[in-house]
Design a protein around this motif. Structure first.
Motif, PDB file in Angstrom:
ATOM      1  N   GLN A  44       6.515   5.610  24.237  1.00 25.12           N
ATOM      2  CA  GLN A  44       7.846   5.851  24.772  1.00 25.12           C
ATOM      3  C   GLN A  44       7.977   7.323  25.146  1.00 25.12           C
ATOM      4  OE1 GLN A  44      10.416   4.801  21.592  1.00 25.12           O
ATOM      5  NE2 GLN A  44       9.343   2.899  21.230  1.00 25.12           N
ATOM      6  N   GLY A  45       8.652   7.575  26.238  1.00 31.15           N
ATOM      7  CA  GLY A  45       8.878   8.942  26.672  1.00 31.15           C
ATOM      8  C   GLY A  45       7.801   9.469  27.596  1.00 31.15           C
ATOM      9  N   SER A  46       6.738   8.702  27.775  1.00 27.26           N
ATOM     10  CA  SER A  46       5.666   9.166  28.663  1.00 27.26           C
ATOM     11  C   SER A  46       5.596   8.324  29.924  1.00 27.26           C
ATOM     12  CB  SER A  46       4.331   9.152  27.934  1.00 27.26           C
ATOM     13  OG  SER A  46       4.036   7.849  27.476  1.00 27.26           O
ATOM     14  N   GLU A  47       6.702   7.674  30.281  1.00 28.35           N
ATOM     15  CA  GLU A  47       6.715   6.805  31.450  1.00 28.35           C
ATOM     16  C   GLU A  47       6.464   7.580  32.744  1.00 28.35           C
ATOM     17  OE1 GLU A  47       9.161   6.941  29.241  1.00 28.35           O
ATOM     18  OE2 GLU A  47       9.329   4.956  28.342  1.00 28.35           O
ATOM     19  N   VAL A  48       7.065   8.754  32.855  1.00 28.49           N
ATOM     20  CA  VAL A  48       6.891   9.553  34.076  1.00 28.49           C
ATOM     21  C   VAL A  48       5.436   9.989  34.206  1.00 28.49           C
ATOM     22  CG1 VAL A  48       7.539  11.680  35.246  1.00 28.49           C
ATOM     23  CG2 VAL A  48       9.284  10.315  34.099  1.00 28.49           C
ATOM     24  N   ILE A  59       2.904   8.938  37.201  1.00 27.16           N
ATOM     25  CA  ILE A  59       2.176   9.915  38.012  1.00 27.16           C
ATOM     26  C   ILE A  59       0.678   9.631  37.964  1.00 27.16           C
ATOM     27  CG2 ILE A  59       1.544  12.364  38.158  1.00 27.16           C
ATOM     28  CD1 ILE A  59       4.452  12.968  37.225  1.00 27.16           C
ATOM     29  N   ILE A  60       0.153   9.349  36.792  1.00 29.75           N
ATOM     30  CA  ILE A  60      -1.275   9.028  36.661  1.00 29.75           C
ATOM     31  C   ILE A  60      -1.610   7.749  37.427  1.00 29.75           C
ATOM     32  CG2 ILE A  60      -3.055   8.289  35.010  1.00 29.75           C
ATOM     33  CD1 ILE A  60      -1.748  10.223  32.997  1.00 29.75           C
ATOM     34  N   GLY A  61      -0.739   6.754  37.332  1.00 34.28           N
ATOM     35  CA  GLY A  61      -0.974   5.499  38.039  1.00 34.28           C
ATOM     36  C   GLY A  61      -0.958   5.669  39.552  1.00 34.28           C
ATOM     37  N   VAL A  62      -0.006   6.413  40.057  1.00 33.02           N
ATOM     38  CA  VAL A  62       0.073   6.641  41.504  1.00 33.02           C
ATOM     39  C   VAL A  62      -1.122   7.464  41.979  1.00 33.02           C
ATOM     40  CG1 VAL A  62       1.407   7.805  43.311  1.00 33.02           C
ATOM     41  CG2 VAL A  62       2.569   6.357  41.650  1.00 33.02           C
ATOM     42  N   ALA A  63      -1.514   8.487  41.206  1.00 33.67           N
ATOM     43  CA  ALA A  63      -2.684   9.300  41.567  1.00 33.67           C
ATOM     44  C   ALA A  63      -3.949   8.442  41.579  1.00 33.67           C
ATOM     45  CB  ALA A  63      -2.842  10.466  40.608  1.00 33.67           C
ATOM     46  N   PHE A  64      -4.107   7.570  40.582  1.00 40.94           N
ATOM     47  CA  PHE A  64      -5.260   6.668  40.546  1.00 40.94           C
ATOM     48  C   PHE A  64      -5.237   5.724  41.738  1.00 40.94           C
ATOM     49  CE2 PHE A  64      -7.158   2.616  39.338  1.00 40.94           C
ATOM     50  CZ  PHE A  64      -8.452   3.029  39.030  1.00 40.94           C
ATOM     51  N   TRP A  65      -4.073   5.185  42.056  1.00 39.54           N
ATOM     52  CA  TRP A  65      -3.924   4.244  43.177  1.00 39.54           C
ATOM     53  C   TRP A  65      -4.301   4.912  44.499  1.00 39.54           C
ATOM     54  CZ3 TRP A  65       0.549   4.010  46.659  1.00 39.54           C
ATOM     55  CH2 TRP A  65       0.534   2.888  47.477  1.00 39.54           C
ATOM     56  N   ILE A  66      -3.785   6.121  44.728  1.00 41.22           N
ATOM     57  CA  ILE A  66      -4.113   6.845  45.956  1.00 41.22           C
ATOM     58  C   ILE A  66      -5.587   7.223  45.975  1.00 41.22           C
ATOM     59  CG2 ILE A  66      -3.689   9.001  47.210  1.00 41.22           C
ATOM     60  CD1 ILE A  66      -0.733   8.715  46.353  1.00 41.22           C
TER      61      ILE A  66
END
Length: 71
Positions: free
Chosen positions: A23-27, A31-38
């Motif tokens: 909890q609290g690390s959603e942002v 960001i990590i997920g979007v960076a990995f996706w890109i």
């Protein structure tokens, strides 16, 4: 070690909020997920471009005619 912020489940459930891990690390996770996706798309595009360039480089008029005639 608790990843959900609760050491004991003997609490008033009316006051329990989110119970998912980290909890609290959603942002940060977003960001990590979007960076990995890109990054995955960049790697995939480079790989496909290299494969297409190799196919174009190895193509001969006879091979192209055989491929067209095959279909």
């Amino acid at each position: 070690m608790s990843t959900i912020g609760y050491d004991s489940w003997a609490v008033d459930l009316a006051e329990v909020g989110a119970i998912y891990p980290f909890q609290g690390s959603e942002v940060l996770m977003t960001i990590i997920g979007v960076a990995f996706w890109i990054g995955w798309h960049v790697v995939q595009i480079k790989s496909e471009n290299r494969e297409i360039a190799e196919d174009i480089a190895s193509a001969t008029p006879d091979a192209v005619s055989r491929s067209i005639d095959r279909y």
